[in-house]
Design an enzyme around this catalytic site. Structure first.
Site, PDB file in Angstrom:
ATOM      1  N   HIS A   1       6.549 -31.733 -21.628  1.00  0.00           N
ATOM      2  CA  HIS A   1       6.241 -33.163 -21.710  1.00  0.00           C
ATOM      3  C   HIS A   1       5.422 -33.615 -20.510  1.00  0.00           C
ATOM      4  O   HIS A   1       5.711 -33.217 -19.385  1.00  0.00           O
ATOM      5  CB  HIS A   1       7.533 -33.990 -21.687  1.00  0.00           C
ATOM      6  CG  HIS A   1       8.414 -33.798 -22.868  1.00  0.00           C
ATOM      7  ND1 HIS A   1       9.496 -34.615 -23.128  1.00  0.00           N
ATOM      8  CD2 HIS A   1       8.393 -32.891 -23.869  1.00  0.00           C
ATOM      9  CE1 HIS A   1      10.092 -34.213 -24.235  1.00  0.00           C
ATOM     10  NE2 HIS A   1       9.445 -33.168 -24.702  1.00  0.00           N
TER      11      HIS A   1
ATOM     12  N   ARG B   1       2.872 -32.172 -24.531  1.00  0.00           N
ATOM     13  CA  ARG B   1       3.118 -33.412 -25.276  1.00  0.00           C
ATOM     14  C   ARG B   1       2.777 -34.588 -24.369  1.00  0.00           C
ATOM     15  O   ARG B   1       3.293 -34.669 -23.256  1.00  0.00           O
ATOM     16  CB  ARG B   1       4.594 -33.470 -25.683  1.00  0.00           C
ATOM     17  CG  ARG B   1       4.929 -34.623 -26.601  1.00  0.00           C
ATOM     18  CD  ARG B   1       6.420 -34.786 -26.792  1.00  0.00           C
ATOM     19  NE  ARG B   1       6.974 -35.716 -25.827  1.00  0.00           N
ATOM     20  CZ  ARG B   1       8.122 -36.381 -25.977  1.00  0.00           C
ATOM     21  NH1 ARG B   1       8.861 -36.186 -27.055  1.00  0.00           N
ATOM     22  NH2 ARG B   1       8.556 -37.209 -25.061  1.00  0.00           N
TER      23      ARG B   1
ATOM     24  N   TYR C   1       9.231 -45.259 -25.180  1.00  0.00           N
ATOM     25  CA  TYR C   1       9.805 -43.933 -25.421  1.00  0.00           C
ATOM     26  C   TYR C   1       8.912 -42.834 -24.836  1.00  0.00           C
ATOM     27  O   TYR C   1       7.688 -42.847 -25.044  1.00  0.00           O
ATOM     28  CB  TYR C   1      10.000 -43.646 -26.931  1.00  0.00           C
ATOM     29  CG  TYR C   1      10.283 -42.185 -27.114  1.00  0.00           C
ATOM     30  CD1 TYR C   1      11.536 -41.667 -26.792  1.00  0.00           C
ATOM     31  CD2 TYR C   1       9.269 -41.284 -27.452  1.00  0.00           C
ATOM     32  CE1 TYR C   1      11.775 -40.309 -26.844  1.00  0.00           C
ATOM     33  CE2 TYR C   1       9.507 -39.925 -27.502  1.00  0.00           C
ATOM     34  CZ  TYR C   1      10.759 -39.448 -27.196  1.00  0.00           C
ATOM     35  OH  TYR C   1      10.987 -38.100 -27.216  1.00  0.00           O
TER      36      TYR C   1
ATOM     37  N   ASP D   1       4.652 -37.597 -29.871  1.00  0.00           N
ATOM     38  CA  ASP D   1       5.880 -37.950 -30.599  1.00  0.00           C
ATOM     39  C   ASP D   1       5.908 -39.447 -30.874  1.00  0.00           C
ATOM     40  O   ASP D   1       5.900 -40.251 -29.941  1.00  0.00           O
ATOM     41  CB  ASP D   1       7.098 -37.534 -29.746  1.00  0.00           C
ATOM     42  CG  ASP D   1       8.402 -37.596 -30.518  1.00  0.00           C
ATOM     43  OD1 ASP D   1       8.421 -38.174 -31.628  1.00  0.00           O
ATOM     44  OD2 ASP D   1       9.403 -37.065 -30.001  1.00  0.00           O
TER      45      ASP D   1
ATOM     46  N   HIS E   1       8.378 -40.823 -32.701  1.00  0.00           N
ATOM     47  CA  HIS E   1       9.810 -41.141 -32.682  1.00  0.00           C
ATOM     48  C   HIS E   1      10.244 -42.053 -33.823  1.00  0.00           C
ATOM     49  O   HIS E   1      11.010 -43.018 -33.617  1.00  0.00           O
ATOM     50  CB  HIS E   1      10.203 -41.707 -31.310  1.00  0.00           C
ATOM     51  CG  HIS E   1      11.453 -41.095 -30.765  1.00  0.00           C
ATOM     52  ND1 HIS E   1      12.644 -41.785 -30.661  1.00  0.00           N
ATOM     53  CD2 HIS E   1      11.715 -39.857 -30.325  1.00  0.00           C
ATOM     54  CE1 HIS E   1      13.563 -40.984 -30.164  1.00  0.00           C
ATOM     55  NE2 HIS E   1      13.039 -39.802 -29.949  1.00  0.00           N
TER      56      HIS E   1
ATOM     57  N   GLU F   1       4.372 -35.965 -34.244  1.00  0.00           N
ATOM     58  CA  GLU F   1       5.801 -35.755 -34.532  1.00  0.00           C
ATOM     59  C   GLU F   1       6.486 -37.034 -35.008  1.00  0.00           C
ATOM     60  O   GLU F   1       6.239 -38.110 -34.456  1.00  0.00           O
ATOM     61  CB  GLU F   1       6.443 -35.259 -33.226  1.00  0.00           C
ATOM     62  CG  GLU F   1       7.941 -35.076 -33.265  1.00  0.00           C
ATOM     63  CD  GLU F   1       8.444 -34.531 -31.929  1.00  0.00           C
ATOM     64  OE1 GLU F   1       7.663 -33.888 -31.194  1.00  0.00           O
ATOM     65  OE2 GLU F   1       9.617 -34.770 -31.615  1.00  0.00           O
TER      66      GLU F   1
ATOM     67  N   GLU G   1      14.021 -33.077 -35.918  1.00  0.00           N
ATOM     68  CA  GLU G   1      14.991 -32.935 -34.826  1.00  0.00           C
ATOM     69  C   GLU G   1      16.319 -33.616 -35.140  1.00  0.00           C
ATOM     70  O   GLU G   1      17.337 -33.276 -34.535  1.00  0.00           O
ATOM     71  CB  GLU G   1      14.409 -33.434 -33.494  1.00  0.00           C
ATOM     72  CG  GLU G   1      14.125 -34.921 -33.453  1.00  0.00           C
ATOM     73  CD  GLU G   1      13.433 -35.370 -32.162  1.00  0.00           C
ATOM     74  OE1 GLU G   1      12.491 -34.692 -31.726  1.00  0.00           O
ATOM     75  OE2 GLU G   1      13.851 -36.393 -31.597  1.00  0.00           O
TER      76      GLU G   1
ATOM     77  N   ARG H   1      11.430 -29.071 -36.965  1.00  0.00           N
ATOM     78  CA  ARG H   1      11.975 -29.148 -35.613  1.00  0.00           C
ATOM     79  C   ARG H   1      13.470 -28.857 -35.510  1.00  0.00           C
ATOM     80  O   ARG H   1      14.101 -29.173 -34.515  1.00  0.00           O
ATOM     81  CB  ARG H   1      11.659 -30.532 -35.031  1.00  0.00           C
ATOM     82  CG  ARG H   1      10.176 -30.623 -34.892  1.00  0.00           C
ATOM     83  CD  ARG H   1       9.592 -31.481 -33.885  1.00  0.00           C
ATOM     84  NE  ARG H   1      10.375 -32.096 -32.878  1.00  0.00           N
ATOM     85  CZ  ARG H   1      10.579 -31.565 -31.671  1.00  0.00           C
ATOM     86  NH1 ARG H   1      10.090 -30.382 -31.358  1.00  0.00           N
ATOM     87  NH2 ARG H   1      11.279 -32.233 -30.790  1.00  0.00           N
TER      88      ARG H   1
ATOM     89  N   GLU I   1       9.713 -26.452 -27.886  1.00  0.00           N
ATOM     90  CA  GLU I   1       9.709 -27.538 -26.898  1.00  0.00           C
ATOM     91  C   GLU I   1      10.457 -27.088 -25.651  1.00  0.00           C
ATOM     92  O   GLU I   1      11.517 -26.473 -25.742  1.00  0.00           O
ATOM     93  CB  GLU I   1      10.372 -28.787 -27.494  1.00  0.00           C
ATOM     94  CG  GLU I   1      10.331 -29.996 -26.569  1.00  0.00           C
ATOM     95  CD  GLU I   1      10.961 -31.241 -27.201  1.00  0.00           C
ATOM     96  OE1 GLU I   1      11.779 -31.091 -28.133  1.00  0.00           O
ATOM     97  OE2 GLU I   1      10.620 -32.356 -26.768  1.00  0.00           O
TER      98      GLU I   1
ATOM     99  N   TRP J   1      14.676 -46.587 -32.761  1.00  0.00           N
ATOM    100  CA  TRP J   1      14.311 -46.232 -31.387  1.00  0.00           C
ATOM    101  C   TRP J   1      13.597 -44.898 -31.384  1.00  0.00           C
ATOM    102  O   TRP J   1      13.985 -43.979 -32.064  1.00  0.00           O
ATOM    103  CB  TRP J   1      15.569 -46.119 -30.490  1.00  0.00           C
ATOM    104  CG  TRP J   1      15.156 -45.567 -29.155  1.00  0.00           C
ATOM    105  CD1 TRP J   1      14.486 -46.221 -28.157  1.00  0.00           C
ATOM    106  CD2 TRP J   1      15.357 -44.224 -28.687  1.00  0.00           C
ATOM    107  NE1 TRP J   1      14.248 -45.378 -27.109  1.00  0.00           N
ATOM    108  CE2 TRP J   1      14.765 -44.135 -27.406  1.00  0.00           C
ATOM    109  CE3 TRP J   1      15.961 -43.090 -29.221  1.00  0.00           C
ATOM    110  CZ2 TRP J   1      14.755 -42.959 -26.661  1.00  0.00           C
ATOM    111  CZ3 TRP J   1      15.954 -41.929 -28.496  1.00  0.00           C
ATOM    112  CH2 TRP J   1      15.367 -41.873 -27.204  1.00  0.00           C
TER     113      TRP J   1
END
Ligand code: EZ4
Ligand code: CO
Length: 403
Positions: A122, A147, A159, A211, A213, A237, A263, A284, A340, A403
């Protein structure tokens, strides 16, 4: 070889981790990651009150039978709490089997299919200059995939964006979740410029990921995917809420930007439509939260039919035990994609000494028997559980959002 002892260890060396420890009649110890971010104690109770007593006396070699016993035997199936608990048992039993055989788990899964697992990490910045510097820093560490998450003008905490000097950690310690304000339109206006700037600075070679999210509507996500096409993302993502495959179907019909999701999935049933209908390019799921090594292998085998590759979740809430499990699977499957890697705080690595290593942009699980991760229990005990929650997001007018 019977399971003689089952114990749940909770520790918080900077963030919370839940670990299942199984010990066999031969004195072999296995560990499984049972960490469910923000709902840790629910899994502790599930394991301690309802699973551990059933494990005592079972044959430690019967991994698949134990999985079926816990999954079918509960009658109530699936969901993050149960599947995280079952995952911990499964992973601990693979750890034990590896130790008994004197082989790293990836050898039991068929052996290495590659030299190492390509990793992405990240990078974030509150503004563009900060993000460019962060990405440069990650590339300098040897990462070939990064990322990128950026602050959005006129929005507060966003985020994926670190607020201080430290790494980004979404869970905040305290009795209640933090609240963040979200504005999809402000975000959508900003993101394409961020990736244009990244490509201009770093050229075409580094793999760039992003991402979302789970926050956009299908149309918003489709427009974002299209806007990012010139910048050649490795993946985009979680563009829409994960429980709605039809949203992805709509996105897919409008953009060739590669997509990743999963995820928050816990079983193969959560993934089935998305995999069979080829609605993403990367899935994921990871052994933690998704029923362990045994179940994730099944999901990834199904993914292989649709040319979908793995992209295992590896945020900080996946403990070193969970990371190791993902790496053993990743090394051994044909359709590995990327892993990741959000490195843990050094104190976490001290609590969970591990054999896996990062070098030249890849992770390798190492060659110790089993998973290659242990637990320093006295050190773990010095860092007891602290209540912590993932934030919640509200729109500008106060409406609760994803979120
Ligand atoms: O928010 O793991 O891709 N990584 C992520 C993570 C998740 C956390 C939630 O526990 O989306 O940052
Ligand atoms: Co994510």
């Amino acid at each position: 070889m019977r399971i003689e002892h089952a114990e749940v260890v909770v520790t918080s060396p900077g963030r919370n981790f839940v670990t299942l420890k199984l010990v066999t009649s031969d004195g072999v110890t296995g560990y499984g990651d049972a960490t469910l971010n923000g709902r840790e104690l629910a899994v502790v109770s599930y394991l301690r009150d309802h699973v551990a007593p059933l494990l005592i006396g079972r044959d430690a070699h019967r991994i698949e039978d134990t999985w079926q016993y816990l999954y079918r035997g509960a009658y109530w199936r699936g969901g993050p709490v149960a599947m995280t608990a079952i995952a911990a048992v499964d992973v601990a039993l693979w750890d034990i089997k590896g130790k008994v055989c004197g082989l790293p788990v990836y050898q039991l899964l068929g052996g290495a299919c590659r030299d190492g697992c390509l990793a992405y990490t990240h990078a974030s910045g509150r503004d563009l200059p900060e993000l460019l510097e962060a990405v440069a820093g990650k590339l300098a560490l040897g990462y070939r995939a990064v990322r990128a998450q950026a602050g959005v003008p006129d929005l507060g905490k966003v985020y994926g964006v670190a607020t201080g000097d430290g790494a980004y950690e979404p869970a905040g310690r305290g009795a209640r979740p933090d609240e963040e304000v979200w504005d999809s339109r402000a975000y959508l206006r900003h993101v394409p410029d961020v990736f244009a700037a990244l490509r201009e600075q770093f050229g075409p070679e580094p793999a760039l990921l992003h991402d979302v999210h789970h926050r956009l509507t299908p149309l918003q996500a489709a427009r974002l995917g299209r806007a990012l096409e010139p910048h050649d993302l490795f993946w985009l993502e979680d563009v829409t809420p994960a429980e709605d495959p039809d949203a992805l179907r709509l996105v897919r019909g409008h953009t060739v930007t590669p997509l990743a999701i999963g995820e928050v999935f816990n079983t193969i049933w959560d993934c089935r439509t998305i995999l069979q209908d080829r609605l993403v390019d990367y899935i994921r799921v990871k052994p933690s939260h998704t029923g362990g090594i045994s179940h994730v292998r099944r999901i990834l085998a199904l993914a292989e039919l649709s040319q979908i590759r793995s992209g295992c979740h590896g945020a900080t809430d996946i403990s070193p035990v969970g990371m190791a499990a993902a790496l053993h699977v990743g090394l051994a499957i044909a359709n590995f994609g990327i892993q990741e890697h959000q490195p843990h705080d050094p104190l976490v690595d001290e609590v969970f000494p591990h054999a896996y290593r990062f070098a030249d942009g890849s992770l390798h699980p190492g060659d110790e028997p089993g998973l290659g991760v242990s637990l320093d229990e006295p050190l773990a005990a010095r860092h007891p559980y602290v209540a912590a929650y993932l934030p919640v997001a509200r729109l500008v007018d106060g409406t609760l959002h994803d979120w």
